[in-house]
Design a protein around this motif. Sequence first.
Motif, PDB file in Angstrom:
ATOM      1  N   PHE A 151      -2.780  19.609  13.983  1.00  0.00           N
ATOM      2  CA  PHE A 151      -4.019  19.728  13.220  1.00  0.00           C
ATOM      3  C   PHE A 151      -4.486  21.177  13.268  1.00  0.00           C
ATOM      4  N   ARG A 184     -11.450  14.074   6.239  1.00  0.00           N
ATOM      5  CA  ARG A 184     -11.417  14.229   7.696  1.00  0.00           C
ATOM      6  C   ARG A 184     -11.390  12.894   8.450  1.00  0.00           C
ATOM      7  N   ALA A 192      -8.834  13.194  11.232  1.00  0.00           N
ATOM      8  CA  ALA A 192      -9.400  14.044  12.293  1.00  0.00           C
ATOM      9  C   ALA A 192     -10.417  13.254  13.115  1.00  0.00           C
ATOM     10  N   LEU A 245     -12.393  20.599  11.627  1.00  0.00           N
ATOM     11  CA  LEU A 245     -11.675  19.970  12.733  1.00  0.00           C
ATOM     12  C   LEU A 245     -11.295  21.024  13.760  1.00  0.00           C
TER      13      LEU A 245
END
Length: 160
Positions: free
Chosen positions: A45, A105, A108, A120
């Motif tokens: 990520f 998101r 995330a 994130l």
Amino acid sequence: MSPAPETGRPAPGFTLPGGVLADGEFRRADYTLDGAPGRPLVLAFYPGDDTPVCTKQLCSYSSGLEAFTDCGAEVWGISPQGVDSHEAFARKHGLRMPLLADRDRSVARAYGIAAPGIGLRRAVFVVAPDGTLHWKHTTLLGATFQSTEILAARLAEFAS
């Protein structure tokens, strides 16, 4: 922010749009993690396409991709930008791993790394072939990232 999943527990499943640059063509597809992937999977990520640290991180993973594939693993980069942005980023830097778009998101949040303002936190999760979370690392400020060597060492644990 939701708590991050614990190691030894099932990795949260998801399906995200993305694409991978191969032979000069950016091939778009949906990428799904749902249950046991059957091979190790590195979920990297990162906050944003074409930003200094993110570029350094993804270029490092791309240039060292054989360290991952030699362990039977795939690497997926995940950020909040759209697939068009990912294509431009991949083409500009010759990135060889799939880049996935977590626009809302939700992934995330499921991994406990959504952050106000930046979208994130920079984080890496290693998913075992059986779909459990094997290892994780999240940065507080996002100015550093886990090296290919560290991740390859974690992946080598599956071979022993």
